[in-house]
Design an enzyme around this catalytic site. Structure first.
Site, PDB file in Angstrom:
ATOM      1  N   LYS A  53      -7.230 -13.668 -14.116  1.00 29.79           N
ATOM      2  CA  LYS A  53      -5.837 -13.609 -13.658  1.00 29.79           C
ATOM      3  C   LYS A  53      -5.791 -13.443 -12.143  1.00 29.79           C
ATOM      4  CE  LYS A  53      -5.364  -8.593 -14.152  1.00 29.79           C
ATOM      5  NZ  LYS A  53      -4.538  -7.490 -14.677  1.00 29.79           N
ATOM      6  N   TYR A 285       1.229  -3.138  18.425  1.00 36.00           N
ATOM      7  CA  TYR A 285       2.620  -2.675  18.321  1.00 36.00           C
ATOM      8  C   TYR A 285       2.708  -1.152  18.270  1.00 36.00           C
ATOM      9  CZ  TYR A 285       3.870  -7.493  17.113  1.00 36.00           C
ATOM     10  OH  TYR A 285       4.065  -8.843  17.131  1.00 36.00           O
TER      11      TYR A 285
END
Length: 395
Positions: A53, A285
């Site tokens: 999956k 940042y």
């Protein structure tokens, strides 16, 4: 006919695997992991279902599915139906279970593709029967019992009705009840009281279904941690997800090597730039990191859009230039910075975020600790713009 301009072609072409970043996937290691898992469950007579999956936990579903089958996995498992159908479209015809369905899902396509459909409630059984009628062939269904996880699955109070309706549908030749199964909540926590309680409830629900007339091909409950530590849970199949990719399902259980497993993925990037920075320079940042001396800064062109967790800002470990460095400042969408101190590297040097650890590089578990998460998430979240390079495709 005119050709598509180069700049438009480039926008739709995958990155060359040797440029910005790459996730190397060692299929030889995956095969060895499957063989190790098979050896672990062999005394109980169980077989291995390889779980692919979420694009094989980020490793590439089709190549990993093929490698798992080559190493002796008897079944494959996916969450969503489109994951299952993609495997069939790739020519993979092994027994295949798909368990996460919503109303209106592609039930008929799954019936026609010979996918085992997990059924947890009457609405799903009704849709499967309708799809089987339309397809003109019986559907293969596996009834899922909720023994205490509290997610999908049928609770004990509703189990008699689901079993009864499934047997009626089987008598009408609309379905074949091929499996009975459940899933643990806390198998990764050794000694948790829910483990024994769930196992006992599963035995009770199995007994009811089989006395009612269900003759399943397979019964299964064990996920990766139960496969590794709870042989009494192995039944006919074990569902090995993260363990197949060489990751321990829990640090409490041990490191991969304790179970004869090896991590399959190595995530690297090519350094984009290196510059000498003065003291007092804010980095990335928010300026959460400020240089305290003259130093060398290396820019690594991977960010949270590629799956590098922003929560690991200021703590994520990276091997570069022969030493493990820590991310300096915030991880941005496409890039982050490493402070090399007096060391330096050339642009193009390979930064290793994680791998098996053979060369001193961090592991996915190291990144999980840095981000306050689990290693499952670290490998699964590696983004689509990072090319997967599958090594040792021929077993």
């Amino acid at each position: 006919m005119s050709e598509t301009p180069q700049h438009l072609r480039a926008a739709h072409e995958p990155e060359h695997p040797g440029t910005r970043a790459r996730a190397e996937v060692d299929l030889a290691a995956l095969r060895a992991n499957v063989r190790a898992l098979r050896a672990r469950v062999e005394p109980s007579g169980a077989r291995v279902m390889g779980i692919v999956k979420a694009d094989a936990y980020g490793h590439g579903a089709v190549p990993c599915a093929r490698a798992a089958l080559e190493a002796g996995a008897a079944w494959l498992g996916t969450a969503t139906p489109y994951e299952a159908l993609a495997l069939r479209a790739a020519g993979i015809d092994a027994p295949l279970l798909c368990w996460l369905w919503t109303p209106g899902g592609p039930f008929r396509a799954a019936v026609e593709a010979d996918v085992d459909i997990a059924v947890s409630g009457l609405w799903a059984l009704d849709e499967v029967v309708e799809a089987a009628r339309a397809a003109g062939r019986p559907a293969r269904v596996q009834l899922k019992a909720d023994t205490g996880l509290g997610r999908n699955g049928c609770l004990a109070g509703d189990w008699p009705r689901l079993v009864g309706e499934a047997l009626k549908a089987q008598a009408d030749d609309h379905v074949r009840v091929t499996g009975l199964w459940s899933h643990f909540a806390c198998a990764d926590e050794p000694g948790h009281p829910s483990i024994g309680a769930q196992l006992a409830r599963f035995h009770d629900m199995l007994e009811y279904a089989e006395k009612a007339g269900v003759e399943p091909e397979v019964r299964h409950m064990a996920n990766s941690p139960a496969t590794l530590t709870l042989p009494e849970t192995h039944f006919d199949l074990v569902r090995t997800g993260v363990a197949m990719y060489g990751i321990s399902p829990s640090p409490e259980l041990g490191v991969p090597a304790d179970f004869g497993l090896r991590p399959v993925m190595r995530l690297t990037a090519s350094v984009a730039s290196v510059k000498q920075a003065p003291p007092g320079l804010g980095v990335s940042y928010g300026h959460h990191y400020v240089t305290d001396r003259e130093t060398n800064l290396a820019l690594v062109p991977l960010g949270y859009a590629d799956g590098v967790p922003r929560h690991a800002s200021g703590s994520g470990p990276v091997l570069l230039g022969g030493a493990v460095r820590t991310v300096a400042g915030r991880i941005a969408m496409d890039q982050f910075v490493l402070d090399l101190g007096d060391d330096t590297v050339e642009p193009g040097a390979r930064a290793v975020l994680f791998g098996p650890g053979d060369d001193g590089e961090p592991t996915a578990e190291d990144w999980a600790r840095a981000a306050g998460t689990i290693a499952y998430e670290i490998v699964t979240r590696v983004g689509a713009r990072v090319p997967r390079v599958h090594l040792h495709e021929r077993g």
